[in-house]
Write a protein that holds these residues in place. Structure first.
Motif, mmCIF file in Angstrom:
data_model
loop_
_atom_site.group_PDB
_atom_site.id
_atom_site.type_symbol
_atom_site.label_atom_id
_atom_site.label_comp_id
_atom_site.label_asym_id
_atom_site.label_seq_id
_atom_site.Cartn_x
_atom_site.Cartn_y
_atom_site.Cartn_z
ATOM 1 N N LEU A 54 0.823 -1.202 0.000
ATOM 2 C CA LEU A 54 0.000 0.000 0.000
ATOM 3 C C LEU A 54 0.862 1.259 0.000
ATOM 4 N N TYR A 55 2.137 1.109 0.358
ATOM 5 C CA TYR A 55 3.031 2.254 0.510
ATOM 6 C C TYR A 55 4.214 2.228 -0.451
ATOM 7 N N PHE A 56 4.625 1.055 -0.888
ATOM 8 C CA PHE A 56 5.767 0.939 -1.792
ATOM 9 C C PHE A 56 5.440 -0.077 -2.891
ATOM 10 N N ALA A 57 5.773 0.276 -4.116
ATOM 11 C CA ALA A 57 5.465 -0.600 -5.230
ATOM 12 C C ALA A 57 6.268 -1.888 -5.197
ATOM 13 N N SER A 58 7.451 -1.822 -4.622
ATOM 14 C CA SER A 58 8.317 -2.994 -4.560
ATOM 15 C C SER A 58 9.338 -2.793 -3.449
ATOM 16 N N ARG A 59 10.065 -3.838 -3.140
ATOM 17 C CA ARG A 59 11.135 -3.736 -2.153
ATOM 18 C C ARG A 59 12.211 -2.762 -2.634
ATOM 19 N N GLN A 60 12.539 -2.794 -3.926
ATOM 20 C CA GLN A 60 13.553 -1.888 -4.463
ATOM 21 C C GLN A 60 13.090 -0.435 -4.391
ATOM 22 N N ALA A 61 11.802 -0.199 -4.592
ATOM 23 C CA ALA A 61 11.277 1.171 -4.470
ATOM 24 C C ALA A 61 11.518 1.717 -3.069
ATOM 25 N N LEU A 67 18.089 5.339 2.062
ATOM 26 C CA LEU A 67 19.289 6.086 2.419
ATOM 27 C C LEU A 67 19.092 7.594 2.341
ATOM 28 N N PRO A 68 18.492 8.136 1.264
ATOM 29 C CA PRO A 68 18.258 9.591 1.266
ATOM 30 C C PRO A 68 17.410 10.067 2.438
ATOM 31 N N LEU A 113 24.351 2.602 4.456
ATOM 32 C CA LEU A 113 25.128 3.466 3.571
ATOM 33 C C LEU A 113 26.071 2.670 2.680
ATOM 34 N N ASN A 114 26.828 1.768 3.267
ATOM 35 C CA ASN A 114 27.918 1.144 2.527
ATOM 36 C C ASN A 114 27.471 0.079 1.547
ATOM 37 N N GLU A 115 26.353 -0.580 1.788
ATOM 38 C CA GLU A 115 25.867 -1.557 0.819
ATOM 39 C C GLU A 115 25.027 -0.900 -0.273
ATOM 40 N N ALA A 116 24.655 0.360 -0.077
ATOM 41 C CA ALA A 116 23.757 1.022 -1.027
ATOM 42 C C ALA A 116 24.410 1.240 -2.381
ATOM 43 N N GLU A 117 25.715 1.411 -2.435
ATOM 44 C CA GLU A 117 26.374 1.664 -3.715
ATOM 45 C C GLU A 117 26.086 0.548 -4.716
ATOM 46 N N VAL A 118 25.967 -0.683 -4.211
ATOM 47 C CA VAL A 118 25.686 -1.832 -5.072
ATOM 48 C C VAL A 118 24.197 -2.158 -5.104
ATOM 49 N N ALA A 161 21.484 -0.307 -3.888
ATOM 50 C CA ALA A 161 20.530 0.793 -4.110
ATOM 51 C C ALA A 161 21.286 1.995 -4.673
ATOM 52 N N PRO A 162 21.848 1.856 -5.891
ATOM 53 C CA PRO A 162 22.710 2.916 -6.435
ATOM 54 C C PRO A 162 22.010 4.254 -6.626
ATOM 55 N N VAL A 163 20.712 4.236 -6.914
ATOM 56 C CA VAL A 163 19.978 5.500 -7.051
ATOM 57 C C VAL A 163 19.979 6.244 -5.722
ATOM 58 N N ALA A 164 19.723 5.519 -4.652
ATOM 59 C CA ALA A 164 19.727 6.122 -3.317
ATOM 60 C C ALA A 164 21.122 6.599 -2.943
ATOM 61 N N TRP A 165 22.123 5.792 -3.247
ATOM 62 C CA TRP A 165 23.519 6.140 -2.930
ATOM 63 C C TRP A 165 23.918 7.436 -3.614
ATOM 64 N N GLN A 166 23.555 7.569 -4.886
ATOM 65 C CA GLN A 166 23.889 8.779 -5.653
ATOM 66 C C GLN A 166 23.192 10.003 -5.068
#
Length: 227
Positions: free
Chosen positions: A71-78, A84-85, A130-135, A137-142
């Protein structure tokens, strides 16, 4: 107070009416549930990493049914692309609040590092987030790193305008910000890896960091001989 009609999907006419107060209460509840899912996801990532942070684990931590998640997120990746942001801004806001009554570049820089250390101590899951996001969740990391750099450069520009950092041109401030962020990150990484999550960086380390930013790496003139 006028009522607002709420039409349920598939209905030809409004199923019921909600007052403005009821709509506000519903929106506030939705915001609380969404925030809880974000907090739970951060904790689960901190414990298991992004790859094993399943919807089941996240909703179980939040005390919610799995179906509520969608109901709040379309997917786990979303969700991961926002995670992170979201908490990065929370950390930066803590830095701002802790530093707003401090004057002088060196004092604000030292207080800023202390505020980040406090945030990491209070939220030990953030480092893995933070540190796993680069791989994972790269959009969030950026997005996170762009915001950190933007705010740091703005801080350095204000310091330069106030008479500090006169040895650097405005064009050099982005690189200087990156150098300072990298120094901080490596201190956090080394300490947390060595001493474990939730442990504070020792005061002696913070003192050395202050000495570094105050004096730089250039050799100092030797003290004149006594007498």
């Amino acid at each position: 107070m006028a009522d607002k009609a709420v039409t349920e999907p598939g209905a030809d006419r409004p199923a019921r009416k909600l007052s403005d107060g009821a709509l506000r209460a519903r929106a506030e509840k939705a915001a609380r549930v969404r925030d809880q899912l974000m907090v739970s996801a951060a904790r689960v990532v901190g414990d298991h990493g992004y790859r094993d942070a399943s919807v089941q684990r996240i909703t179980a931590d939040a005390g919610l049914a799995q179906g509520t998640f969608y109901l709040y997120f379309a997917s786990r990746q979303a969700l991961f692309d926002e995670l992170l942001p979201h908490f990065g801004l929370q950390m930066l806001e803590q830095v701002r609040l802790r530093s707003e009554d401090v004057h002088g570049f060196l004092e604000r820089e030292e207080m800023g590092m202390k505020a980040v250390v406090e945030y990491l101590h209070e939220n030990p899951w953030f480092w893995r987030l933070l540190n796993e996001a680069e791989v994972e969740a790269p959009v969030a990391w950026q997005r996170h790193h762009e915001e950190v750099t933007r705010r740091y450069v703005s801080f350095l520009k204000r310091a330069r305008a106030a008479g500090d950092l006169t040895g650097y041109s405005v064009a050099e401030l982005a690189t200087l910000a990156q150098l300072l962020v990298a120094a901080r990150d490596y201190i956090y990484r080394t300490h947390l890896t060595t001493h474990g999550r939730g442990k504070k960086v020792p005061p002696a380390v913070l003192k050395t960091y202050r000495k570094f930013i105050e004096n730089g790496l250039a050799p100092r003139d030797p003290e004149p001989p006594a007498g």
